[in-house]
Write an enzyme that holds these catalytic residues in place. Structure first.
Site, short mmCIF file in Angstrom:
data_model
loop_
_atom_site.label_atom_id
_atom_site.label_comp_id
_atom_site.label_asym_id
_atom_site.label_seq_id
_atom_site.Cartn_x
_atom_site.Cartn_y
_atom_site.Cartn_z
N SER A 225 -1.88 -4.70 1.41
CA SER A 225 -1.61 -4.92 -0.02
C SER A 225 -2.66 -4.31 -0.96
O SER A 225 -2.30 -3.71 -1.97
CB SER A 225 -1.45 -6.41 -0.30
OG SER A 225 -0.30 -6.88 0.35
N LYS B 286 2.33 -20.00 1.32
CA LYS B 286 3.41 -19.74 0.36
C LYS B 286 4.09 -21.01 -0.14
O LYS B 286 4.66 -21.01 -1.23
CB LYS B 286 4.47 -18.81 0.99
CG LYS B 286 3.97 -17.40 1.16
CD LYS B 286 5.03 -16.51 1.77
CE LYS B 286 4.45 -15.13 2.06
NZ LYS B 286 5.43 -14.19 2.57
N ASN C 100 5.28 -15.99 -3.48
CA ASN C 100 4.31 -15.02 -2.99
C ASN C 100 3.60 -14.30 -4.14
O ASN C 100 2.74 -13.46 -3.89
CB ASN C 100 4.98 -13.99 -2.06
CG ASN C 100 5.83 -13.03 -2.85
OD1 ASN C 100 6.52 -13.43 -3.78
ND2 ASN C 100 5.77 -11.76 -2.49
N GLY D 44 13.65 -17.77 14.01
CA GLY D 44 12.58 -18.50 13.32
C GLY D 44 13.14 -19.38 12.22
O GLY D 44 14.15 -19.04 11.59
N LEU E 85 10.27 -8.49 10.63
CA LEU E 85 9.50 -8.55 9.38
C LEU E 85 8.03 -8.18 9.59
O LEU E 85 7.30 -7.94 8.64
CB LEU E 85 9.61 -9.94 8.73
CG LEU E 85 11.03 -10.41 8.38
CD1 LEU E 85 10.97 -11.68 7.53
CD2 LEU E 85 11.85 -9.35 7.65
#
Ligand code: ATR
Length: 275
Positions: free
Chosen positions: A16, A65, A86, A123, A219
């Site tokens: 990021s 989160k 987020n 998940g 992901l």
């Protein structure tokens, strides 16, 4: 200089800062994005410190989160529904919370949605919930099964989704899925199985649940190819990793913070995976 950042744990491998700082530089915005690795014990203290600081906005990642929500002054409606954020933007002294993950998650699927009606989500944590939410907002998708290590968590997720959406969906634990006879158009791994200490593991064996045109979406973006994706590639299936989602959510966060569009073509996938 305006301050932005990322809170989570661990953050060692996060891309990021690269994504945001590159755009700040390109657009001549006097701002900097940095990592704030915060352990669970120091979470509350760090958040309260951040609240006093002049930070303009920040991203929140695993495992905070959901945990950060009580500290947010106002939640954008979608973030409120999903129960996870987020992205935070400071407006005066107030923190506004957004969920740009939902947007990012759909980016690599946009061109394929017409071919997808049945989905298997692996998940049932926060990321699993976000994936189901993003997909169920698309009219094409009306069947979502969930497989999870603990069946109880899958059942709870399915119940909470059924309060919001009308859809067909079964739940399985990791053993039951092997006996399941369904084949899915899309399989998404939302767990951390395949990265970090679990790099040598795959969350499920996809052979029994994939048809020839199944898309396998992990992901995870680091490693580039998890064991799940490697297995899918060997079976000639189409695969997607988490990088497009990461970039997609980052672009949206950038727009929320700066009011400017993320510049086109300043980053590419090679940029992240060069040796
Ligand atoms: P996140 O918010 O990132 O989704 P989470 O809420 O802790 O994180 O959820 C993690 C998910 O990964 C859960 O579905 C978890 O399964 P359980 O509900 O059974 O705990 C799954 N998961 C984590 N570690 C796993 C492992 N070693 N094997 C299989 N599933 C695992």
């Amino acid at each position: 200089m305006d301050k932005y950042g990322l809170i989570g744990f661990p953050l060692k491998h996060s891309f990021s800062p690269l994504i945001h700082n590159k755009a700040f530089k390109y657009l001549n915005i006097d701002a900097h994005y940095e990592k704030y690795e915060v352990s669970d014990q120091k979470f509350e203290h760090s958040i309260l410190q951040l609240k006093e600081s002049d930070i303009k906005g920040f991203n929140v990642t695993v495992p905070y989160k959901q945990k950060i929500i009580p500290y947010i002054d106002e939640l954008e409606p979608l973030a409120k529904k999903v129960g996870a954020i987020n992205t935070i933007k400071k407006s005066g002294n107030r923190w506004i919370g957004y969920n740009t993950d939902l947007y990012g998650l759909l980016i690599p699927l946009e061109n394929h949605l017409k071919l997808i009606s049945s989905v298997l989500i692996i998940g049932a944590g926060g990321a699993g919930n976000a994936a189901c939410f993003a997909l169920l907002n698309k009219k094409e998708i009306r069947k979502i099964d969930i497989v999870n290590r603990s069946k109880e968590n899958a059942i709870n997720l399915s119940h909470s989704l059924k309060k919001e959406f009308t859809f067909e969906g079964e739940v399985y634990d990791s053993k039951e899925i092997i006996k399941n006879r369904n084949k899915y158009d899309l399989i998404i791994n939302t767990t951390s199985v395949g990265m970090g200490d679990l790099i040598k593991e795959s969350p499920i064996n996809i052979t029994s649940v994939a048809h020839k045109k199944t898309i396998v979406y992990d992901l995870i973006y680091n490693p580039k190819e998890t064991l799940l994706l490697k297995t899918a590639i060997k079976q000639n299936l189409r695969v997607i990793n988490g990088l497009k989602m990461l970039i997609g959510q980052a672009k949206k966060s950038f727009e929320i913070w700066t009011g400017q569009e993320y510049p086109a073509n300043i980053i590419s996938e090679d940029f992240f995976y060069k040796k």
